[in-house]
Write a protein that holds these residues in place. Structure first.
Motif, mmCIF file in Angstrom:
data_model
loop_
_atom_site.group_PDB
_atom_site.id
_atom_site.type_symbol
_atom_site.label_atom_id
_atom_site.label_comp_id
_atom_site.label_asym_id
_atom_site.label_seq_id
_atom_site.Cartn_x
_atom_site.Cartn_y
_atom_site.Cartn_z
ATOM 1 N N VAL A 1 20.703 76.359 31.822
ATOM 2 C CA VAL A 1 19.657 77.328 31.452
ATOM 3 C C VAL A 1 20.300 78.584 30.866
ATOM 4 N N ASN A 2 21.343 79.077 31.511
ATOM 5 C CA ASN A 2 22.044 80.268 31.011
ATOM 6 C C ASN A 2 22.704 80.014 29.662
ATOM 7 N N ALA A 3 23.043 78.750 29.391
ATOM 8 C CA ALA A 3 23.631 78.394 28.089
ATOM 9 C C ALA A 3 22.581 78.375 26.988
ATOM 10 N N GLY A 4 21.290 78.306 27.368
ATOM 11 C CA GLY A 4 20.236 78.438 26.364
ATOM 12 C C GLY A 4 19.389 77.216 26.094
ATOM 13 N N VAL A 5 19.490 76.148 26.912
ATOM 14 C CA VAL A 5 18.681 74.962 26.610
ATOM 15 C C VAL A 5 17.194 75.299 26.668
ATOM 16 N N ASP A 6 16.426 74.663 25.790
ATOM 17 C CA ASP A 6 14.995 74.916 25.701
ATOM 18 C C ASP A 6 14.180 74.005 26.604
ATOM 19 N N ALA A 7 14.724 72.847 26.943
ATOM 20 C CA ALA A 7 14.014 71.903 27.806
ATOM 21 C C ALA A 7 15.012 70.951 28.438
ATOM 22 N N PHE A 8 14.613 70.408 29.575
ATOM 23 C CA PHE A 8 15.351 69.322 30.213
ATOM 24 C C PHE A 8 14.521 68.053 30.103
ATOM 25 N N ILE A 9 15.177 66.965 29.742
ATOM 26 C CA ILE A 9 14.548 65.647 29.719
ATOM 27 C C ILE A 9 14.963 64.965 31.017
ATOM 28 N N VAL A 10 14.001 64.727 31.919
ATOM 29 C CA VAL A 10 14.317 64.293 33.275
ATOM 30 C C VAL A 10 13.485 63.071 33.662
ATOM 31 N N SER A 11 13.925 62.397 34.702
ATOM 32 C CA SER A 11 13.150 61.254 35.195
ATOM 33 C C SER A 11 12.834 61.362 36.677
ATOM 34 N N ASP A 12 13.632 62.083 37.434
ATOM 35 C CA ASP A 12 13.458 62.115 38.882
ATOM 36 C C ASP A 12 12.487 63.224 39.303
ATOM 37 N N PRO A 13 11.482 62.895 40.131
ATOM 38 C CA PRO A 13 10.464 63.891 40.502
ATOM 39 C C PRO A 13 11.013 65.164 41.132
ATOM 40 N N PHE A 14 12.080 65.071 41.926
ATOM 41 C CA PHE A 14 12.563 66.296 42.561
ATOM 42 C C PHE A 14 13.157 67.259 41.530
ATOM 43 N N ILE A 15 13.705 66.727 40.438
ATOM 44 C CA ILE A 15 14.222 67.589 39.366
ATOM 45 C C ILE A 15 13.062 68.261 38.632
ATOM 46 N N ILE A 16 12.003 67.510 38.379
ATOM 47 C CA ILE A 16 10.813 68.077 37.727
ATOM 48 C C ILE A 16 10.329 69.272 38.522
ATOM 49 N N ASN A 17 10.132 69.071 39.810
ATOM 50 C CA ASN A 17 9.612 70.119 40.678
ATOM 51 C C ASN A 17 10.537 71.326 40.717
ATOM 52 N N TYR A 18 11.836 71.083 40.806
ATOM 53 C CA TYR A 18 12.807 72.183 40.913
ATOM 54 C C TYR A 18 12.820 73.034 39.645
ATOM 55 N N ILE A 19 12.819 72.397 38.489
ATOM 56 C CA ILE A 19 12.863 73.146 37.224
ATOM 57 C C ILE A 19 11.584 73.946 37.034
ATOM 58 N N ASN B 1 10.661 79.367 32.170
ATOM 59 C CA ASN B 1 10.777 79.524 30.715
ATOM 60 C C ASN B 1 11.403 78.310 30.036
ATOM 61 N N VAL B 2 11.785 77.319 30.818
ATOM 62 C CA VAL B 2 12.384 76.100 30.274
ATOM 63 C C VAL B 2 11.387 74.953 30.454
ATOM 64 N N GLU B 3 11.159 74.204 29.387
ATOM 65 C CA GLU B 3 10.205 73.100 29.459
ATOM 66 C C GLU B 3 10.799 71.903 30.211
ATOM 67 N N VAL B 4 9.897 71.115 30.792
ATOM 68 C CA VAL B 4 10.278 69.846 31.403
ATOM 69 C C VAL B 4 9.648 68.733 30.578
ATOM 70 N N HIS B 5 10.481 67.809 30.120
ATOM 71 C CA HIS B 5 10.032 66.616 29.407
ATOM 72 C C HIS B 5 10.381 65.409 30.269
ATOM 73 N N VAL B 6 9.405 64.546 30.532
ATOM 74 C CA VAL B 6 9.660 63.357 31.346
ATOM 75 C C VAL B 6 10.279 62.285 30.460
ATOM 76 N N SER B 7 11.433 61.796 30.865
ATOM 77 C CA SER B 7 12.200 60.812 30.109
ATOM 78 C C SER B 7 11.504 59.460 30.057
ATOM 79 N N THR B 8 11.802 58.699 29.005
ATOM 80 C CA THR B 8 11.351 57.302 28.947
ATOM 81 C C THR B 8 11.898 56.506 30.123
ATOM 82 N N GLN B 9 12.970 57.001 30.725
ATOM 83 C CA GLN B 9 13.563 56.376 31.909
ATOM 84 C C GLN B 9 12.571 56.300 33.061
#
Length: 200
Positions: free
Chosen positions: A86-104, A110-118
């Protein structure tokens, strides 16, 4: 009609810059941890920052994959890693695991969450669920028909679809054959593409 975003993979800094200069609106990349892009060179934190700075100067975006299927031992270090990205500047995370979704969603609004095709999303109700959880975009399973994709688009959430790339012979994100045959877990970045082997 909403403008379609052209998203391209970026295996290293050179490819990131070329993709953006030649028309991609955004790129997705894998860091050196927690990514299924195991066969790419992948990015250190410093390289992620350089890539984000380059993209943002062009008015474009960088999405980072953190889309492995987490086992207990994979969780160690993830929270610190996400903060560095996040500090490096990413605009979104592409994730698959529910606990990561919730944490972000809770910690980096200010960072988007995109659910992976995974995640193997194949239906409208699952898309609606993710929308309620604060997800901005869903990348559904690659096995859907155009009509099924249209139904997902009608939910009002951003839907991303693959138009080119490797296809598996299993449902997106549900392969166990690679691990069974070669001891390389495709759901944690080690896919041996065993489904392309010639079997008798």
């Amino acid at each position: 009609m909403k403008k379609i975003e052209l998203l391209s993979p970026a295996g290293d800094l050179s490819r990131l810059k070329i993709a953006l200069l030649y028309g991609a609106d955004a790129v997705y990349l894998g860091g050196q941890n927690y990514s299924l892009r195991a066969n790419a060179t992948n990015f250190s934190i410093d390289e992620i920052k350089e890539g984000c700075d380059f993209a943002h100067k062009l008015g474009k975006k960088v999405y980072q994959t953190v889309n492995i299927v987490f086992h207990n031992e994979d969780i160690d270090g993830i929270y610190d890693y996400l903060e560095k990205c996040v500090n490096a500047g990413v605009d979104a995370f592409i994730v698959s695991d529910p606990f990561i979704i919730n944490y972000i969603v809770k910690n980096f609004p200010n960072v988007e969450v995109h659910v992976s095709t995974q995640n193997s999303t194949t239906n409208v109700e699952t898309v609606k669920f993710f929308k309620k959880e604060g997800v901005k975009r869903v990348v559904p399973a690659r096995e859907l028909s155009k009509d099924e994709i249209k139904e997902l688009c009608d939910t009002g959430i951003d839907i991303e679809v693959f138009i080119h790339g490797a296809m598996c012979t299993f449902y997106s994100g549900r392969c166990v054959l690679s691990n069974y045959i070669t001891n390389r877990d495709s759901n944690r970045g080690g896919c041996s593409q065993v489904c392309r082997f010639a079997f008798d």
